[in-house]
Design an enzyme around this catalytic site. Structure first.
Site, short mmCIF file in Angstrom:
data_model
loop_
_atom_site.label_atom_id
_atom_site.label_comp_id
_atom_site.label_asym_id
_atom_site.label_seq_id
_atom_site.Cartn_x
_atom_site.Cartn_y
_atom_site.Cartn_z
N THR A 57 -7.62 73.87 2.41
CA THR A 57 -6.58 74.51 1.58
C THR A 57 -6.92 75.97 1.27
O THR A 57 -8.11 76.34 1.24
CB THR A 57 -6.46 73.73 0.25
OG1 THR A 57 -5.64 74.46 -0.65
CG2 THR A 57 -7.81 73.50 -0.41
N ASP A 58 -5.88 76.75 0.97
CA ASP A 58 -6.11 78.15 0.54
C ASP A 58 -6.71 78.20 -0.87
O ASP A 58 -7.19 79.24 -1.30
CB ASP A 58 -4.81 78.96 0.61
CG ASP A 58 -3.67 78.41 -0.25
OD1 ASP A 58 -3.85 77.37 -0.91
OD2 ASP A 58 -2.59 79.04 -0.26
N HIS B 87 -5.13 77.48 -14.55
CA HIS B 87 -4.04 77.58 -13.56
C HIS B 87 -4.16 78.84 -12.70
O HIS B 87 -4.04 79.96 -13.20
CB HIS B 87 -2.72 77.59 -14.33
CG HIS B 87 -1.51 77.32 -13.51
ND1 HIS B 87 -0.26 77.20 -14.05
CD2 HIS B 87 -1.35 77.14 -12.18
CE1 HIS B 87 0.62 76.96 -13.10
NE2 HIS B 87 -0.03 76.93 -11.95
N LYS C 21 -12.92 70.61 -2.21
CA LYS C 21 -12.52 70.99 -0.84
C LYS C 21 -13.45 72.09 -0.32
O LYS C 21 -13.85 72.08 0.85
CB LYS C 21 -11.06 71.49 -0.83
CG LYS C 21 -10.02 70.44 -1.09
CD LYS C 21 -9.93 69.34 -0.04
CE LYS C 21 -9.39 69.79 1.29
NZ LYS C 21 -9.19 68.66 2.23
N PHE D 271 -7.46 64.54 7.35
CA PHE D 271 -6.57 64.86 6.22
C PHE D 271 -6.99 64.16 4.93
O PHE D 271 -6.65 64.62 3.85
CB PHE D 271 -5.14 64.36 6.51
CG PHE D 271 -4.42 65.04 7.62
CD1 PHE D 271 -3.76 66.24 7.42
CD2 PHE D 271 -4.38 64.47 8.89
CE1 PHE D 271 -3.07 66.87 8.45
CE2 PHE D 271 -3.69 65.08 9.93
CZ PHE D 271 -3.04 66.28 9.71
N THR E 97 -4.53 54.73 -0.98
CA THR E 97 -4.57 54.99 -2.42
C THR E 97 -3.12 55.07 -2.89
O THR E 97 -2.19 54.88 -2.10
CB THR E 97 -5.26 56.34 -2.71
OG1 THR E 97 -4.43 57.38 -2.19
CG2 THR E 97 -6.65 56.41 -2.08
P1 NAD Z 1 -1.82 63.09 0.17
O1 NAD Z 1 -2.42 62.97 -1.19
O2 NAD Z 1 -0.34 63.00 0.33
O3 NAD Z 1 -2.45 61.99 1.15
C1 NAD Z 1 -3.81 61.70 1.18
C2 NAD Z 1 -4.00 60.47 2.06
O4 NAD Z 1 -5.42 60.21 2.14
C3 NAD Z 1 -3.34 59.20 1.49
O5 NAD Z 1 -2.70 58.49 2.53
C4 NAD Z 1 -4.51 58.41 0.92
O6 NAD Z 1 -4.30 57.01 0.93
C5 NAD Z 1 -5.64 58.82 1.89
N1 NAD Z 1 -6.97 58.69 1.27
C6 NAD Z 1 -7.37 59.14 0.06
N2 NAD Z 1 -8.66 58.81 -0.14
C7 NAD Z 1 -9.08 58.16 0.97
C8 NAD Z 1 -10.32 57.59 1.36
N3 NAD Z 1 -11.39 57.61 0.56
N4 NAD Z 1 -10.41 57.01 2.58
C9 NAD Z 1 -9.32 56.96 3.41
N5 NAD Z 1 -8.13 57.47 3.07
C10 NAD Z 1 -8.01 58.06 1.87
O7 NAD Z 1 -2.37 64.47 0.75
P2 NAD Z 1 -1.63 65.57 1.64
O8 NAD Z 1 -0.79 66.41 0.76
O9 NAD Z 1 -1.04 64.91 2.82
O10 NAD Z 1 -2.88 66.46 2.08
C11 NAD Z 1 -3.60 66.17 3.28
C12 NAD Z 1 -4.75 67.16 3.41
O11 NAD Z 1 -4.23 68.50 3.42
C13 NAD Z 1 -5.74 67.10 2.26
O12 NAD Z 1 -7.04 67.22 2.78
C14 NAD Z 1 -5.39 68.29 1.39
O13 NAD Z 1 -6.51 68.78 0.71
C15 NAD Z 1 -4.88 69.27 2.43
N6 NAD Z 1 -3.91 70.24 1.92
C16 NAD Z 1 -2.74 69.81 1.38
C17 NAD Z 1 -1.81 70.76 0.95
C18 NAD Z 1 -0.48 70.36 0.38
O14 NAD Z 1 0.31 71.24 0.01
N7 NAD Z 1 -0.15 69.09 0.30
C19 NAD Z 1 -2.09 72.13 1.04
C20 NAD Z 1 -3.33 72.52 1.58
C21 NAD Z 1 -4.22 71.57 2.04
P1 TYD Z 2 1.45 71.56 -7.13
O1 TYD Z 2 2.64 71.07 -6.36
O2 TYD Z 2 0.72 70.60 -8.01
O3 TYD Z 2 0.48 72.24 -6.08
P2 TYD Z 2 -0.84 73.19 -6.35
O4 TYD Z 2 -1.30 73.01 -7.74
O5 TYD Z 2 -1.79 72.60 -5.36
O6 TYD Z 2 -0.41 74.59 -6.02
O7 TYD Z 2 1.94 72.76 -8.04
C1 TYD Z 2 2.57 73.90 -7.50
C2 TYD Z 2 2.78 74.89 -8.62
O8 TYD Z 2 3.75 74.35 -9.53
C3 TYD Z 2 1.54 75.15 -9.44
O9 TYD Z 2 1.55 76.52 -9.83
C4 TYD Z 2 1.71 74.26 -10.67
C5 TYD Z 2 3.21 74.22 -10.86
N1 TYD Z 2 3.78 72.97 -11.40
C6 TYD Z 2 4.69 73.03 -12.47
O10 TYD Z 2 5.03 74.11 -12.97
N2 TYD Z 2 5.23 71.85 -12.90
C7 TYD Z 2 4.88 70.65 -12.39
O11 TYD Z 2 5.39 69.59 -12.88
C8 TYD Z 2 3.95 70.61 -11.31
C9 TYD Z 2 3.53 69.29 -10.71
C10 TYD Z 2 3.43 71.79 -10.83
#
Ligand code: NAD
Ligand code: TYD
Length: 356
Positions: free
Chosen positions: A135-136, A296, A164, A82, A37
Site C-alpha cells: 500500500t501507499d 488520520h 504492511k 494479497f 475472515t
Molecule cells: P480484504 O480485507 O478485502 O481481503 C483480505 C483477504 O485476506 C480476505 O479474503 C481474508 O479472508 C484473507 N485473509 C486475512 N487474513 C488471512 C490469513 N491469516 N490467512 C489467509 N487469508 C487471510 O483486503 P483487500 O482490500 O482485498 O486488500 C488486499 C491487499 O491489498 C492487502 O494486502 C492490502 O493491504 C492491499 N491494499 C489494499 C488497498 C485497498 O484499497 N483495498 C490499497 C492498497 C493496498
Molecule cells: P478507508 O476506506 O478506510 O481507507 P484508508 O483509511 O485506507 O484510506 O478510508 C478512506 C478515507 O475516508 C480515509 O481518509 C478515512 C475516511 N473515512 C470517513 O471519512 N468515513 C468513514 O466512515 C470511513 C470508513 C472512512
C-alpha cells in the site's frame, strides 16, 4: 505462470484478480488460499468456483507447514500475496491480528517460497515469482503538494501501515539476502465491485441507499488517490509478466479527491439513479461530520511514472466513470451487500465449506 498461489483471493482485490487471471491467462491455474475472515467471502467467486483451473483451499498464511505442502503438491511457480488485515480503523481498535497476519503471515509465506524454490541447486519450477501487494500508506502522509514515488522513505503512522511496511521490508530482505525473485506493488485506495462495506465508498453507498447517516471523519478534507480495482489488477498482471525482479512499482489512479467530494459525488449519482429518500431530501442531507480518526493521514498521492515508463501501464478508468460503474454494480448486487453484512452468512458459508 502455470500454477499461481493467490493468498486472500476471497477478499475485495484478490477476487477481482482471480477472475481477471482466469479470463486472461488460459494456461494458468489458480490455487486460492484464504482463511475466510470476516472480509473473505466465497460468494465473491461463486461464478468461477467450478472452473477446473481454480481451486480453493481454506487456510491461514501463518501456517508454514500447510503452505509448504501446497508449494510442493501444486508445484507453485508464482505467488500473488494479497492476504492481510486491511482496515485502518480496525487496526486502531486492535492491532494484534495485523501483526500476526501481515507480518508473521508474510514471513511464513516467504520462508515456504525460499525452502521450495531455493533449497536445491536447480529450482523445481521455471521462473518463480513472488509478488507482494502493498500500500501507499507505508510512505506516511503528504502535505498539500508532492507525490509518493518508489524512493520515498517509509514513514508508516497506523498499526495497519506499520505492519504492511514491516512485511515490505521482509520481502526486500528475502530478495537481497537469499535472492528470492520478488516483486512489490504499492498502490493507492482501490474501489469497485466486491468491496467490503466497512471502507469509505461501499459504506457510503450502502448507508445512502438505506437512508442512514454518512459519517465523514474530521473536516472531510483528507485526500486519497482513487484507483479502480480492475485497473489495479491489470497493473499487477503487467508487473508479474514484465516487471524487473527485486523492484517496487507504485500503482495509482490519477484521481485525487477529498473525502467530502467522494461522498457528495456518490450522493448525487444515487439521487439521479434511485428513488428519493422518504422525506424527499437529497442524499447529501445524510452527511454527518464525526470525530476524526486517530492519527488520520492527511493526503496520499501516487507518482506512477515508473510503471508507465518501464511497463507501459496507466489507469484506464477515470474516477467519474469508475464510480458510476461501481454504483451500478452495487445496485445490481444488493443481495451481496446484505449477505456480507449478515454475520450468519459468513458462518453459513464456513460451515458449508467445512462440510464438503
Ligand atoms: P480484504 O480485507 O478485502 O481481503 C483480505 C483477504 O485476506 C480476505 O479474503 C481474508 O479472508 C484473507 N485473509 C486475512 N487474513 C488471512 C490469513 N491469516 N490467512 C489467509 N487469508 C487471510 O483486503 P483487500 O482490500 O482485498 O486488500 C488486499 C491487499 O491489498 C492487502 O494486502 C492490502 O493491504 C492491499 N491494499 C489494499 C488497498 C485497498 O484499497 N483495498 C490499497 C492498497 C493496498
Ligand atoms: P478507508 O476506506 O478506510 O481507507 P484508508 O483509511 O485506507 O484510506 O478510508 C478512506 C478515507 O475516508 C480515509 O481518509 C478515512 C475516511 N473515512 C470517513 O471519512 N468515513 C468513514 O466512515 C470511513 C470508513 C472512512
Amino acid at each position: 505462470m502455470k500454477n499461481i498461489l493467490v493468498t486472500g483471493g476471497c477478499g475485495f482485490i484478490g477476487s477481482n484478480f482471480v477472475r481477471l487471471v482466469l479470463e486472461q491467462l488460459p494456461d494458468s491455474r489458480i490455487i486460492n488460499l484464504d482463511k475466510l475472515t470476516y472480509a473473505g467471502n466465497l460468494e465473491n467467486l461463486a461464478d468461477i468456483e467450478d472452473n477446473d483451473r481454480y481451486k480453493f483451499v481454506r487456510g491461514d498464511i501463518c501456517d508454514g507447514e500447510l503452505i509448504f505442502n501446497l508449494f510442493v503438491q501444486e508445484q507453485i511457480d508464482t505467488v500473488v500475496h494479497f492476504a492481510a488485515e486491511s482496515h485502518v480503523d480496525r487496526s486502531i481498535e486492535g492491532p494484534s491480528e495485523f501483526i500476526q497476519t501481515n507480518i508473521l503471515g508474510t514471513f511464513a509465506l516467504l520462508e515456504a517460497a525460499r525452502k521450495f524454490w531455493l533449497s536445491s541447486p536447480r529450482p523445481p519450477v521455471p521462473n518463480p515469482r513472488f509478488l507482494h501487494v502493498s500500500t501507499d500508506e507505508v510512505y506516511g502522509s503528504l502535505g498539500d503538494t508532492g507525490l509518493f514515488s518508489e524512493t520515498t522513505p517509509y514513514d508508516p503512522r497506523s498499526p495497519y501501515s506499520a505492519s504492511k511496511a514491516s512485511s515490505d521490508h521482509l520481502v526486500s530482505a528475502y530478495h537481497h539476502t537469499y535472492g528470492l525473485p520478488t516483486l512489490m506493488t504499492n498502490c493507492s485506495n482501490n474501489y469497485g465491485p466486491y468491496h467490503f462495506p466497512e471502507k469509505l465508498i461501499p459504506l457510503i453507498i450502502n448507508n445512502a441507499l438505506n437512508g442512514k447517516d454518512l459519517p465523514v471523519y474530521g473536516d472531510g478534507k483528507n485526500v486519497r488517490d482513487w484507483l479502480y480495482v480492475v485497473d489495479h489488477c491489470t497493473a499487477i498482471l503487467r508487473v508479474l509478466q514484465k516487471g524487473r525482479v527485486g523492484e517496487t512499482y507504485n500503482v495509482g489512479g490519477n484521481s485525487e479527491m477529498q473525502n467530502i467530494e467522494v461522498v457528495q459525488t456518490v450522493c448525487d449519482i444515487l439521487d439521479e439513479k434511485v428513488e428519493p429518500l422518504a422525506n424527499g431530501q437529497t442524499r447529501r442531507s445524510l452527511i454527518k461530520f464525526v470525530k476524526d480518526r486517530a492519527g488520520h493521514d492527511r493526503r496520499y498521492a501516487i507518482d506512477a511514472t515508473k510503471l508507465k515508463q518501464e511497463l507501459g501501464w496507466q489507469p484506464s478508468v477515470t474516477f467519474e466513470d469508475g464510480i458510476r460503474m461501481t454504483i451500478d454494480w452495487y445496485l445490481k448486487n444488493e443481495e451481496w451487500m446484505s449477505g456480507v453484512l449478515d454475520g450468519s452468512y459468513q458462518d453459513y458459508y464456513s460451515s458449508m465449506y467445512d462440510a464438503r
